[in-house]
Design a protein around this motif. Structure first.
Motif, PDB file in Angstrom:
ATOM      1  N   LEU A 186       0.839  -1.195   0.000  1.00  7.80           N
ATOM      2  CA  LEU A 186       0.000   0.000   0.000  1.00  7.80           C
ATOM      3  C   LEU A 186       0.876   1.248   0.000  1.00  7.80           C
ATOM      4  CD1 LEU A 186      -2.878  -0.880   2.509  1.00  7.80           C
ATOM      5  CD2 LEU A 186      -2.739  -1.285   0.034  1.00  7.80           C
ATOM      6  N   CYS A 187       0.515   2.194  -0.844  1.00  2.83           N
ATOM      7  CA  CYS A 187       1.280   3.441  -0.979  1.00  2.83           C
ATOM      8  C   CYS A 187       0.543   4.612  -0.346  1.00  2.83           C
ATOM      9  CB  CYS A 187       1.509   3.788  -2.450  1.00  2.83           C
ATOM     10  SG  CYS A 187       2.513   2.618  -3.364  1.00  2.83           S
ATOM     11  N   GLY A 188       1.311   5.456   0.353  1.00  3.07           N
ATOM     12  CA  GLY A 188       0.848   6.787   0.684  1.00  3.07           C
ATOM     13  C   GLY A 188       1.424   7.732  -0.361  1.00  3.07           C
ATOM     14  N   ALA A 220      -0.314   3.788   6.404  1.00  4.58           N
ATOM     15  CA  ALA A 220       0.595   2.858   7.075  1.00  4.58           C
ATOM     16  C   ALA A 220      -0.177   1.990   8.072  1.00  4.58           C
ATOM     17  CB  ALA A 220       1.703   3.625   7.781  1.00  4.58           C
ATOM     18  N   LYS A 221      -1.089   2.591   8.795  1.00  2.78           N
ATOM     19  CA  LYS A 221      -1.915   1.832   9.740  1.00  2.78           C
ATOM     20  C   LYS A 221      -2.844   0.869   8.996  1.00  2.78           C
ATOM     21  CE  LYS A 221      -1.759   5.262  13.448  1.00  2.78           C
ATOM     22  NZ  LYS A 221      -2.530   6.220  14.291  1.00  2.78           N
ATOM     23  N   LEU A 222      -3.325   1.304   7.827  1.00  2.00           N
ATOM     24  CA  LEU A 222      -4.159   0.435   7.001  1.00  2.00           C
ATOM     25  C   LEU A 222      -3.365  -0.795   6.561  1.00  2.00           C
ATOM     26  CD1 LEU A 222      -6.966   0.319   5.461  1.00  2.00           C
ATOM     27  CD2 LEU A 222      -5.742   1.330   3.523  1.00  2.00           C
ATOM     28  N   ALA A 223      -2.108  -0.579   6.180  1.00  4.77           N
ATOM     29  CA  ALA A 223      -1.265  -1.697   5.752  1.00  4.77           C
ATOM     30  C   ALA A 223      -1.095  -2.713   6.864  1.00  4.77           C
ATOM     31  CB  ALA A 223       0.096  -1.180   5.285  1.00  4.77           C
ATOM     32  N   THR A 224      -0.847  -2.254   8.086  1.00 11.80           N
ATOM     33  CA  THR A 224      -0.668  -3.198   9.193  1.00 11.80           C
ATOM     34  C   THR A 224      -1.972  -3.908   9.532  1.00 11.80           C
ATOM     35  OG1 THR A 224      -1.044  -1.492  10.884  1.00 11.80           O
ATOM     36  CG2 THR A 224       1.220  -1.839  10.166  1.00 11.80           C
ATOM     37  N   ALA A 225      -3.109  -3.252   9.296  1.00  9.62           N
ATOM     38  CA  ALA A 225      -4.403  -3.879   9.573  1.00  9.62           C
ATOM     39  C   ALA A 225      -4.661  -5.059   8.643  1.00  9.62           C
ATOM     40  CB  ALA A 225      -5.527  -2.853   9.440  1.00  9.62           C
TER      41      ALA A 225
END
Length: 361
Positions: A149-151, A162-167
């Motif tokens: 996932l990119c910001g 970044a939090k979405l990626a860890t989720a």
């Protein structure tokens, strides 16, 4: 000098892609069909002509103009069924070219215009990859497709993504990246996101050294702690090749010593002024010096390319044979954001046996 490898030979070889933008590889016909459905105007309405337009526009010589072409691919990625379709087709297209493992990246924050949530974008895309894997397996071309996932580096949602990626860790998302215009948007501006990822033990790569020099790579590695570098070709400016032996800067030594992989995208670099010509592309010197070089597509639509073509270009230009293709592929496996047992299985059960057979043929 090795005998030249043919494109067909390279298609048959297992390949691993670490730097692939999902919105940079949409099929032209898919673009046309979705654009017609949603009422989006394209610069051409025939698949061949549209493919030509993307390549010509991206071939302008600047990263800024190159990035403008994404306005159209992002426009057709705003509904869940479209996200699903694009992801499924991407996995199938890569598999048909002999790619056995791919990490495809995209920025979900750019796909919210139709009312989707960040989570809905990710879930539709992951479902599409799963369907693409299933269809590729059925067609006799197995592939594992995973997501980074990119910001966006010019925006302010990197920590959120970044939090979405860890989720979605271990659900198909394997890492994080920042994308977008490198000039004037240093990675260090997003340090809170990278500090969060390090605390959460989530791997990440950073676009750096594509259109900005070694200082961009230094920020990505030394300040932010990147596990890999997207492109990284400008690192060559920190290496003195004028003498009998190359003289590396401390940064270059560190990247080579720590085996930080360079996600090199040769054709794309020619379009964005990352290299003046394929003959003078830094990939050969970086490879010869022992850096962990990997070969990638970046954007198949914009660069009118595929992984086999990228290797064929290097074989034609530098005389690369199976030894170089195998080493770059093994480099990519070792640098993949998979867990160690998966990397080991990919290397020992798929890649090494296939190349042993190809080299002995």
């Amino acid at each position: 000098m090795n005998s030249k490898l043919t494109l067909d030979q390279l298609v048959a070889a297992p390949k691993v892609v670490l730097h692939e933008h999902l919105d940079g590889g949409v099929r032209p016909q898919t673009l046309i069909e979705i654009a017609d459905e949603i009422g989006h105007e394209l610069p051409a309405t025939e698949a061949g002509a549209l493919a030509d337009w993307f390549f010509d526009a991206a071939d302008s010589g600047t990263l800024a103009r190159y990035l403008e072409t994404f306005d159209h691919t992002i426009a057709v990625s705003q509904q869940a069924d479209h996200c699903f379709r694009i992801a499924s087709e991407a996995a199938q297209d890569l598999a048909a070219d002999g790619v056995v493992y791919a990490e495809l990246r995209y920025a979900p924050e750019q796909q919210l215009r139709g009312g989707l949530s960040l989570e809905a974008v990710v879930e539709a895309t992951l479902a599409g990859f799963a369907e693409g894997e299933r269809l590729a397996e059925k067609a006799g071309h197995p592939i594992k497709a995973r997501t980074i996932l990119c910001g966006m580096r010019h925006a302010d949602r990197t920590l959120e993504v970044a939090k979405l990626a860890t989720a979605y860790r271990d659900k198909g998302v394997v890492g994080f990246d920042i994308a977008g215009g490198e000039i004037g948007n240093p990675a260090e501006a997003h340090l809170p996101a990278f500090e969060y990822l390090r605390r959460e033990n989530m791997p990440f790569t950073i676009h750096a050294g594509e259109s900005v020099g070694p200082e961009s790579i230094r920020g990505a590695v030394s300040v932010c702690g990147a596990n890999r570098i997207g492109h990284g070709v400008q690192l060559i400016k920190d290496i003195d090749l004028t003498g009998d032996e190359a003289k590396l800067s401390n940064l270059a030594h560190y990247i080579r010593d720590r085996r930080i992989a360079l996600e090199v995208c040769p054709s794309s670099n020619l379009q964005t002024e990352g290299a003046e010509s394929i003959e003078t592309h830094p990939i050969k010197d970086l490879y010869d010096l022992g850096f962990r070089v990997t070969v990638n597509n970046d954007n198949r639509l914009m660069s009118r390319t595929r992984t086999s073509r990228e290797f064929h270009l290097l074989a034609e230009t530098f005389g690369w044979g199976w030894a170089e293709v195998r080493r770059c592929t093994e480099n990519a496996v070792k640098a993949a954001f998979l867990h160690h047992p998966e990397r080991r299985a990919l290397l020992e059960d798929v890649v090494r046996p296939a190349y042993a057979a190809l080299e002995s043929a």
